[in-house]
Write a protein that holds these residues in place. Structure first.
Motif, PDB file in Angstrom:
ATOM      1  N   LEU A  54      38.855  48.226  35.657  1.00 13.97           N
ATOM      2  CA  LEU A  54      40.240  48.116  36.095  1.00 13.97           C
ATOM      3  C   LEU A  54      40.324  48.137  37.614  1.00 13.97           C
ATOM      4  O   LEU A  54      39.585  48.856  38.288  1.00 13.97           O
ATOM      5  CB  LEU A  54      41.061  49.272  35.516  1.00 13.97           C
ATOM      6  N   GLU A  55      41.245  47.333  38.136  1.00 14.07           N
ATOM      7  CA  GLU A  55      41.444  47.270  39.579  1.00 14.07           C
ATOM      8  C   GLU A  55      42.317  48.445  40.025  1.00 14.07           C
ATOM      9  O   GLU A  55      43.389  48.677  39.463  1.00 14.07           O
ATOM     10  CB  GLU A  55      42.106  45.946  39.950  1.00 14.07           C
ATOM     11  N   PRO A  56      41.876  49.199  41.043  1.00 13.46           N
ATOM     12  CA  PRO A  56      42.599  50.426  41.439  1.00 13.46           C
ATOM     13  C   PRO A  56      43.991  50.187  41.994  1.00 13.46           C
ATOM     14  O   PRO A  56      44.832  51.089  41.991  1.00 13.46           O
ATOM     15  CB  PRO A  56      41.674  51.047  42.504  1.00 13.46           C
ATOM     16  N   ASN A  57      44.262  48.977  42.488  1.00 12.31           N
ATOM     17  CA  ASN A  57      45.575  48.709  43.087  1.00 12.31           C
ATOM     18  C   ASN A  57      46.591  48.187  42.085  1.00 12.31           C
ATOM     19  O   ASN A  57      47.716  47.854  42.450  1.00 12.31           O
ATOM     20  CB  ASN A  57      45.420  47.698  44.227  1.00 12.31           C
ATOM     21  N   LEU A  58      46.202  48.125  40.802  1.00  8.17           N
ATOM     22  CA  LEU A  58      47.129  47.654  39.766  1.00  8.17           C
ATOM     23  C   LEU A  58      47.364  48.749  38.731  1.00  8.17           C
ATOM     24  O   LEU A  58      46.562  49.670  38.593  1.00  8.17           O
ATOM     25  CB  LEU A  58      46.561  46.403  39.076  1.00  8.17           C
TER      26      LEU A  58
END
Length: 304
Positions: A149-153
């Protein structure tokens, strides 16, 4: 058909003891009562009632369905009138991105159900395996199968994706059947090139196995590889929901059943919680519930 009404019909059949009595109680035709009961059993995937010439009785699955129907009716009665008004008045366009395999297997069924509840909300479903930039592509919600998972989403869990290694009997004819992951190196494997190197990861009794696989056909779309496997082109690793029907029919055969391919999460991913549109919130809430309770989805992900 409306599931709340179907639940009400099912409860009335049980409490009245017959379809005829339920039809009279509900002021419905017996044919309509029978249709609602048939839909309930179709959703459940099993018989809910034992029927004889004298009486009816609940099966074990029927008892569970009866209790759940009572809860559903209670929730429906407690639901504010405003909520149904909101469902009728919410408007807007939602742009949703999803892989082709999951869109075909799940969202093609889930989204029409959602739109029956929220008829004023339009959905633009875009099939794309790439991790698109939500802001640049103006995507409201991306449904992704991933363990990274992308941390900024923001990611909301929806379900899990179990994979399976399989091949057509025509490919396996006359070849040694793989008994362990390392045996795959001597076979023609259909590889998914979106992730770069084709490394298949397995687990057995908490031990992990990684094996590099190769073949002459690769693709960035898993449904292409599935169709190729059906034609006998090689061994493929597929989401179970995509191939369950082919496994049941015998068109594909499971390989390495003692080794579990890496399990991945299915997530609803969006850019920000701040100023989240109500239309997006209700879609996310619907999908969380749909993946958890839909008999259609449960039949796709439970091994036969």
């Amino acid at each position: 058909m409306d599931r709340v009404t179907a639940a009400q019909v099912f409860v009335t059949i049980v409490e009245q003891g017959s379809l005829i009595a339920a039809a009279e109680r509900l002021e419905m035709s017996r044919a309509m009562v029978s249709r609602y009961l048939a839909e309930m059993e179709k959703w459940a995937g099993v018989r809910l009632l034992h029927r004889t010439t004298r009486k009816i009785g609940l099966t074990s699955a029927g008892e569970n369905a009866y209790q759940r129907s009572l809860k559903l009716m209670a929730l429906a009665e407690d639901m504010p009138v405003q909520q149904s008004l909101e469902a009728q008045t919410l408007k807007g366009l939602l742009r949703v991105s999803c892989s082709q395999s999951l869109a075909i297997s799940a969202l093609a069924v889930a989204i029409p159900e959602f739109m029956r509840i929220y008829p004023q909300i339009a959905v633009n479903l875009q099939m794309n395996n790439k991790a698109v930039n939500l802001v640049e592509e103006r995507i409201d919600l991306a449904i992704r199968i991933t363990n990274h998972l992308e941390p900024n989403l923001i990611a909301r869990p929806l379900s899990t994706c179990h994979s399976i290694v399989c091949a057509a009997p025509s490919y396996l004819a006359g070849k040694p059947i793989p008994k362990k992951p390392a045996d795959l190196t001597s076979h023609h494997c259909l590889t998914y090139n979106f992730f770069g190197q084709s490394l298949w990861v397995f687990e057995k009794q908490h031990e992990h196995y990684s094996v590099p696989v190769s073949g002459t056909l690769s693709s960035n779309e898993s449904t292409v590889l599935m169709e190729a496997a059906l034609q006998g082109a090689g061994i493929t690793m597929q989401p179970y929901y995509s191939v369950s029907a082919y496994l049941k029919s015998g068109q594909l055969v499971e390989l390495l059943p003692e080794y579990q391919p890496q399990v991945m999460g299915i997530y609803g991913i969006y850019a920000s919680r701040q100023n989240m549109p109500t239309t997006l919130r209700v879609l996310l809430d619907f999908l969380v519930d749909w993946f958890a309770t839909s008999p259609y989805w449960q039949r796709l992900i439970v091994k036969c």
